[in-house]
Scaffold this motif. Structure first.
Motif: not given
Lengths: 303, 200
Positions: A137-145, A152-156, A182-186, A292-295
């Motif tokens: 989350k802290d890294m994503l906040d740098l870019a401002g979601v 969120v998609a990731f690539e190697t 929500d999973e990414a920001m957890h 709770s993410l999957y309720a």
């Protein structure tokens, strides 16, 4: 703001290694309690169990990283060729400040903390890893979601000259993964940059990799070069390779078997030739934190 | 000339030597497993090594006839030893899976029924049993023509072994496919038109 998840052990470098390990075992249980107070809610007894981390040798010499071969010891053998410095991560898509973020710049802005997590491979083996890193989350906040982002998609990294496995067709390259936002920001979701207080070894995904402790290991994508915020569910490598066996969520779940083997039990690496199987925990023991993410979601259908 | 040398040497080599050499790798794998030589997860490694060696022996067994027919190399006296060793390794592979790997009886049975790659492997093992039981001179004499027919099961068994390996791999991997191609090649030699026997 980092350090939401209290972890008392960050002094690996100033402590004698064996003492460090012993203290860590005692304190791991306390770390679990710390989490409970941060996130709230009563905790089941299982989280208080002391997590005994695997040795650095086990963690760095037994793993999957198909970019370096399909054998468990291939990554350790072949990953020396990877150039992990310099490194940039492109963050783009639905963000306010898309662009290339230099790894050193990211590190300068992040607070590194230690997280001792269970790690459960889809192949029914497991480890306990003392990661060092920061919350995604802290890294994503740098870019401002932006508010329209849902995934969120990731690539190697794709660099066949350094990653011999990419010259084979065992998977589609580059390796891609994805999380729901929500999973990414957890707070449990981290980008790991170290193990045992050392820089993360190439074979474990240098210089930075995702760690999502309640999902099967292959979701925790390594050597990340690109992160894209999107409003559509992104494609994921193992799902592309075999949709019947690997779903988008891939949450650790002892009640939903893999198509070819049971997921009810696992074997912790490092127990030798006579290691016993132990029951696999729902959501890898992080049920309190993330259920709770999957309720309301059918975990059997959305495996 | 080379053929003659091989054949002459083969005549002098005792079958017991083949048995003894053949069982050595099992002891070696076990030793490695007990002393940390098989890595952080020795159970899977041991299981895999034993299974792969069994497949190699099955393939070696399938090579005997084509070697004689097409190259005139006669190693037929070793075929029984190779076959019995193949059965032994499949059995040890199965034993490691049962006792060290899965451990839980209810899960074993569920796996055999529910997991196709295990079903395939188990069928291969079960088919090997009558072959192992009849690997003695008395059975050869008593069964006569039927013995030869019975032992043609090795074709199916080798195929099932390779298929088991292909199916267990995560994703499409090269090594098991190579084994499968070798097995299919050796089987193809049998269905191809009857070639005249090797003549010198």
């Amino acid at each position: 703001m980092a350090n939401r998840w209290k972890n008392v052990l960050n002094d690996a470098d100033v402590t004698d290694h064996s003492v460090f390990i012993n203290r860590r075992q005692i304190m791991a249980g306390v770390a679990g309690l710390g989490l409970a107070t941060t996130i709230g809610g009563p905790r089941a007894a299982l989280a208080q169990e002391a997590l005994e981390p695997n040795s650095f040798e086990d963690i760095s010499r037994y793993n999957n990283f198909y970019e370096f071969g399909t054998g468990k010891d291939d990554p350790a053998r072949n990953a020396g060729s990877l150039t992990a410095t310099p490194w940039t991560v492109t963050i783009d898509g639905l963000v306010d400040k898309p662009g290339e973020y230099d790894f050193a710049d990211i590190m300068a802005k992040m607070t590194i903390e230690e997280r001792i997590y269970r790690f459960r491979c889809v192949e029914a083996w497991s480890m306990v890893v003392p990661w060092n890193g920061f919350e995604l989350k802290d890294m994503l906040d740098l870019a401002g979601v932006q508010s329209s982002a849902k995934y969120v998609a990731f690539e190697t990294l794709y660099r066949p000259e350094e990653m011999p496995g990419q010259k084979t067709g065992v998977l589609q390259w580059p390796y891609v993964e994805g999380l729901r936002l929500d999973e990414a920001m957890h707070p449990l979701t981290i980008m790991a940059t170290g193990i045992y207080g050392k820089d993360i070894p190439n074979q474990n995904g240098a210089p930075l990799r995702l760690v999502v402790p309640w999902k099967y290991g292959f979701k925790s994508i390594k050597s990340v070069v690109k992160i894209t915020l999107t409003d559509k569910e992104p494609p994921t490598s193992w799902n592309i390779a075999n949709a019947r066996e690997y779903g988008f969520f891939s949450n650790v779940n002892p009640e939903v078997d893999h198509k070819r083997w049971s997921q009810a039990t696992e074997r912790k690496i490092g127990g030798g030739l006579f290691a016993k199987r132990v029951p696999t925990l729902m959501l890898n023991g992080y049920e309190e934190e993330v259920a709770s993410l999957y309720a309301g979601m059918d975990m059997t259908k959305n495996f | 000339m080379i053929t003659d040398a091989v054949n002459q040497t083969a005549r002098r080599v005792s079958n017991w030597l083949v048995y003894m050499l053949g069982i050595l790798p099992a002891g070696w794998f076990l030793y490695l497993g007990l002393t940390g030589g098989l890595g952080a997860e020795p159970i899977k490694s041991l299981e895999h090594e034993l299974g792969e060696f069994a497949l190699k022996l099955l393939i070696a067994g399938l090579c005997i006839t084509p070697l004689r027919k097409h190259l005139g190399v006669n190693l037929i006296k070793f075929r029984r030893a190779i076959g019995v060793l193949a059965f032994t390794y499949v059995f040890l592979h199965l034993l490691v899976w049962l006792v060290l790997d899965v451990q839980i009886v209810s899960q074993i049975w569920a796996d055999i029924l529910k997991r196709p790659y295990i079903t395939v492997g188990m069928v291969g093992f079960v088919l090997l049993i009558p072959l192992a039981v009849t690997s003695n001179n008395l059975s050869v004499r008593n069964l006569g023509v039927r013995w030869r027919k019975l032992h043609k099961l090795t074709y199916g068994i080798a195929f099932l072994g390779a298929l088991h390996f292909v199916m267990v791999a995560k994703g499409i991997q090269i090594e098991p496919i190579l084994y499968m191609l070798v097995v299919l090649g050796l089987l193809a030699l049998r269905v191809s038109k009857k070639s005249p026997p090797f003549q010198r």
